[in-house]
Scaffold this motif. Structure first.
Motif, PDB file in Angstrom:
ATOM      1  N   PHE A  33      53.541  22.904  30.352  1.00  0.00           N
ATOM      2  CA  PHE A  33      53.551  24.266  29.806  1.00  0.00           C
ATOM      3  C   PHE A  33      52.129  24.832  29.710  1.00  0.00           C
ATOM      4  CE2 PHE A  33      53.415  27.065  26.019  1.00  0.00           C
ATOM      5  CZ  PHE A  33      54.236  28.078  26.473  1.00  0.00           C
ATOM      6  N   VAL A  34      51.196  23.980  29.239  1.00  0.00           N
ATOM      7  CA  VAL A  34      49.790  24.416  29.108  1.00  0.00           C
ATOM      8  C   VAL A  34      49.199  24.701  30.490  1.00  0.00           C
ATOM      9  CG1 VAL A  34      47.475  23.704  28.384  1.00  0.00           C
ATOM     10  CG2 VAL A  34      49.438  23.226  26.918  1.00  0.00           C
ATOM     11  N   CYS A  35      49.549  23.886  31.472  1.00  0.00           N
ATOM     12  CA  CYS A  35      49.045  24.096  32.839  1.00  0.00           C
ATOM     13  C   CYS A  35      49.517  25.446  33.388  1.00  0.00           C
ATOM     14  CB  CYS A  35      49.528  22.969  33.762  1.00  0.00           C
ATOM     15  SG  CYS A  35      48.615  21.434  33.556  1.00  0.00           S
ATOM     16  N   LEU A  36      50.758  25.806  33.106  1.00  0.00           N
ATOM     17  CA  LEU A  36      51.280  27.096  33.565  1.00  0.00           C
ATOM     18  C   LEU A  36      50.505  28.249  32.942  1.00  0.00           C
ATOM     19  CD1 LEU A  36      55.147  26.388  33.470  1.00  0.00           C
ATOM     20  CD2 LEU A  36      53.687  26.677  35.501  1.00  0.00           C
ATOM     21  N   ILE A  37      50.156  28.089  31.653  1.00  0.00           N
ATOM     22  CA  ILE A  37      49.363  29.131  30.992  1.00  0.00           C
ATOM     23  C   ILE A  37      47.985  29.231  31.635  1.00  0.00           C
ATOM     24  CG2 ILE A  37      48.221  29.749  28.817  1.00  0.00           C
ATOM     25  CD1 ILE A  37      50.588  28.537  27.335  1.00  0.00           C
ATOM     26  N   ALA A  38      47.383  28.051  31.909  1.00  0.00           N
ATOM     27  CA  ALA A  38      46.052  28.037  32.523  1.00  0.00           C
ATOM     28  C   ALA A  38      46.091  28.684  33.910  1.00  0.00           C
ATOM     29  CB  ALA A  38      45.532  26.600  32.609  1.00  0.00           C
ATOM     30  N   LEU A  39      47.123  28.381  34.689  1.00  0.00           N
ATOM     31  CA  LEU A  39      47.252  28.979  36.017  1.00  0.00           C
ATOM     32  C   LEU A  39      47.444  30.488  35.932  1.00  0.00           C
ATOM     33  CD1 LEU A  39      49.557  26.310  37.736  1.00  0.00           C
ATOM     34  CD2 LEU A  39      47.151  26.814  38.269  1.00  0.00           C
ATOM     35  N   PHE A  40      48.161  30.919  34.886  1.00  0.00           N
ATOM     36  CA  PHE A  40      48.323  32.365  34.676  1.00  0.00           C
ATOM     37  C   PHE A  40      46.964  33.018  34.439  1.00  0.00           C
ATOM     38  CE2 PHE A  40      48.565  35.816  31.561  1.00  0.00           C
ATOM     39  CZ  PHE A  40      49.324  36.744  32.261  1.00  0.00           C
ATOM     40  N   PHE A  41      46.101  32.374  33.614  1.00  0.00           N
ATOM     41  CA  PHE A  41      44.754  32.908  33.363  1.00  0.00           C
ATOM     42  C   PHE A  41      43.931  32.968  34.648  1.00  0.00           C
ATOM     43  CE2 PHE A  41      45.411  32.108  28.798  1.00  0.00           C
ATOM     44  CZ  PHE A  41      44.786  33.232  28.256  1.00  0.00           C
ATOM     45  N   ILE A  62      40.215  21.029  30.740  1.00  0.00           N
ATOM     46  CA  ILE A  62      39.378  19.930  30.219  1.00  0.00           C
ATOM     47  C   ILE A  62      39.969  19.370  28.924  1.00  0.00           C
ATOM     48  CG2 ILE A  62      37.124  19.375  29.211  1.00  0.00           C
ATOM     49  CD1 ILE A  62      35.907  21.398  31.213  1.00  0.00           C
ATOM     50  N   LEU A  63      40.343  20.271  28.004  1.00  0.00           N
ATOM     51  CA  LEU A  63      40.936  19.833  26.733  1.00  0.00           C
ATOM     52  C   LEU A  63      42.256  19.099  26.967  1.00  0.00           C
ATOM     53  CD1 LEU A  63      40.266  22.993  24.510  1.00  0.00           C
ATOM     54  CD2 LEU A  63      39.157  20.766  24.319  1.00  0.00           C
ATOM     55  N   LEU A  64      43.028  19.609  27.913  1.00  0.00           N
ATOM     56  CA  LEU A  64      44.301  18.984  28.226  1.00  0.00           C
ATOM     57  C   LEU A  64      44.089  17.573  28.783  1.00  0.00           C
ATOM     58  CD1 LEU A  64      47.374  19.254  28.522  1.00  0.00           C
ATOM     59  CD2 LEU A  64      46.992  20.179  30.815  1.00  0.00           C
ATOM     60  N   TYR A  65      43.110  17.415  29.661  1.00  0.00           N
ATOM     61  CA  TYR A  65      42.807  16.111  30.266  1.00  0.00           C
ATOM     62  C   TYR A  65      42.430  15.094  29.183  1.00  0.00           C
ATOM     63  CZ  TYR A  65      40.109  12.500  32.629  1.00  0.00           C
ATOM     64  OH  TYR A  65      39.606  11.294  33.064  1.00  0.00           O
ATOM     65  N   LYS A  70      43.628  10.518  25.633  1.00  0.00           N
ATOM     66  CA  LYS A  70      43.657   9.948  24.282  1.00  0.00           C
ATOM     67  C   LYS A  70      45.044   9.440  23.941  1.00  0.00           C
ATOM     68  CE  LYS A  70      43.009  11.187  19.424  1.00  0.00           C
ATOM     69  NZ  LYS A  70      42.777  12.290  18.460  1.00  0.00           N
ATOM     70  N   VAL A  71      46.055  10.241  24.242  1.00  0.00           N
ATOM     71  CA  VAL A  71      47.438   9.846  23.936  1.00  0.00           C
ATOM     72  C   VAL A  71      47.830   8.595  24.721  1.00  0.00           C
ATOM     73  CG1 VAL A  71      49.859  10.541  24.095  1.00  0.00           C
ATOM     74  CG2 VAL A  71      48.150  12.156  23.256  1.00  0.00           C
ATOM     75  N   LYS A  72      47.415   8.536  25.995  1.00  0.00           N
ATOM     76  CA  LYS A  72      47.701   7.360  26.814  1.00  0.00           C
ATOM     77  C   LYS A  72      47.082   6.103  26.208  1.00  0.00           C
ATOM     78  CE  LYS A  72      48.433   8.987  31.562  1.00  0.00           C
ATOM     79  NZ  LYS A  72      47.854   8.990  32.932  1.00  0.00           N
ATOM     80  N   SER A  73      45.829   6.235  25.771  1.00  0.00           N
ATOM     81  CA  SER A  73      45.114   5.099  25.177  1.00  0.00           C
ATOM     82  C   SER A  73      45.797   4.637  23.891  1.00  0.00           C
ATOM     83  CB  SER A  73      43.671   5.495  24.897  1.00  0.00           C
ATOM     84  OG  SER A  73      42.993   4.463  24.215  1.00  0.00           O
ATOM     85  N   GLU A  74      46.151   5.600  23.028  1.00  0.00           N
ATOM     86  CA  GLU A  74      46.806   5.256  21.768  1.00  0.00           C
ATOM     87  C   GLU A  74      48.192   4.671  22.012  1.00  0.00           C
ATOM     88  OE1 GLU A  74      46.725   8.705  19.320  1.00  0.00           O
ATOM     89  OE2 GLU A  74      44.573   8.571  18.932  1.00  0.00           O
ATOM     90  N   LYS A  75      48.856   5.156  23.070  1.00  0.00           N
ATOM     91  CA  LYS A  75      50.181   4.637  23.419  1.00  0.00           C
ATOM     92  C   LYS A  75      50.083   3.166  23.827  1.00  0.00           C
ATOM     93  CE  LYS A  75      54.086   5.560  26.544  1.00  0.00           C
ATOM     94  NZ  LYS A  75      53.964   4.535  27.597  1.00  0.00           N
ATOM     95  N   LYS A  76      49.045   2.823  24.605  1.00  0.00           N
ATOM     96  CA  LYS A  76      48.856   1.437  25.028  1.00  0.00           C
ATOM     97  C   LYS A  76      48.594   0.525  23.829  1.00  0.00           C
ATOM     98  CE  LYS A  76      47.147   2.093  29.759  1.00  0.00           C
ATOM     99  NZ  LYS A  76      45.973   1.930  30.660  1.00  0.00           N
TER     100      LYS A  76
END
Length: 295
Positions: A33-41, A62-65, A70-76
């Motif tokens: 969803f965030v990527c779609l917003i970024a592409l719209f911009f 950048i913030l999304l990346y 971070k979420v991937k790391s915490e998930k592991k």
């Protein structure tokens, strides 16, 4: 007996971990969803010929990346902790040979006992190491007597009373130092033998309630176990006192799966200052000291 919280915490089984982040698929869905917003911009910036929306979209990417990373790391971390938690529970009720897991790409048996021992080993890293003392201190009969008994009980364990322990701003001289290997690190035990008063002229009660609190805190913060016996206990219940020390060492080395020796039967009430005065007036130490040492 005082056991540092670093060691008692290590003796506890793992708690069920809590996942603070939402499920990973939701994060991915939000990311789309965030990527779609970024592409719209980006499209809007190109359409109006303005770089500002494009720069904004760059920051969004950048913030999304970083968020996904971070979420991937915490998930592991969560998944690893949860796997250990489940394995520990299974190992408590099943033969160890039936419980296995993969570590560093290798298939290994999970040992709940060894898991706890490794935690204890890790907790002992910061223990303050004793040094041979250059101070010539006169050891009392009770310290020398109990040291000889401990050497017989503990066999290969290190037992000595010619050591000092230097903390940041103070140095203490334990009555008896015991050390035992746990993994690659060392468990240290400070054994103190407390008499209610000394036989010196004009002496006053010693080791009464609260007098040794500060000393105990230093050793506890230095990752030492502290065991205090009264002089009376050492002479009246010698074997039981030795058994208690042996039980502590077994308890720690077995990962806390063995119960510490029950020492209720050898307890002696800790004396107050006034009680110490009465004991001194009654020459109480003579009631339990060997005849050669009665005064």
């Amino acid at each position: 007996m005082i056991i540092p919280t670093t060691i008692t915490n290590a003796l506890l089984p793992p708690k069920e971990p809590i996942c603070n982040n939402p499920p990973f698929p939701i994060v991915i869905k939000n990311a789309v969803f965030v990527c779609l917003i970024a592409l719209f911009f980006i499209a809007f910036g190109i359409l109006i010929g303005n770089a500002v929306p494009i720069i904004i979209s760059g920051f969004i990417f950048i913030l999304l990346y970083h968020n996904i990373k971070k979420v991937k790391s915490e998930k592991k971390i969560y998944e690893k902790a949860y796997a250990v938690y489940k394995l520990y529970l299974n190992d408590a009720f099943q033969p160890r040979s039936t419980v296995s897991y993969t570590r560093n790409g290798k298939h290994e048996l999970f040992d709940a006992n060894l898991y706890i021992v490794n935690k204890i080993d890790e907790s002992l890293k910061q223990a303050v190491v004793p040094r041979i003392t250059t101070k010539k201190s006169k050891r009392g009969h009770s310290e020398l007597y109990f040291k000889r008994k401990l050497l017989k009980y503990l066999n290969l364990e290190f037992v000595d009373n010619e050591y000092e322990v230097r903390f940041s701003d103070v140095t203490y001289y334990p009555d008896i130092v015991i050390s035992s290997k746990v993994g690659i690190n060392t468990l240290y035990i400070d054994v103190e033998i407390d008499e209610p008063y000394s036989f010196s002229l004009h002496s006053r009660p010693i080791h009464h309630i609260e007098t040794d609190d500060l000393r105990n805190r230093y050793f506890e913060n230095g990752n030492w176990i502290i065991v205090r016996f009264s002089e009376e206990q050492v002479y009246k219940f010698t074997d039981e006192c030795c058994e208690l020390i042996l039980s502590i060492i077994k308890h720690i080395n077995s990962g806390g799966l063995e119960r510490i020796f029950d020492y209720d039967g050898i307890k002696v009430p800790h004396w107050s200052y006034n009680q110490g005065l009465k004991m001194q007036a009654d020459n109480y130490r003579s009631s339990y000291l060997p005849k050669a040492y009665k005064i």
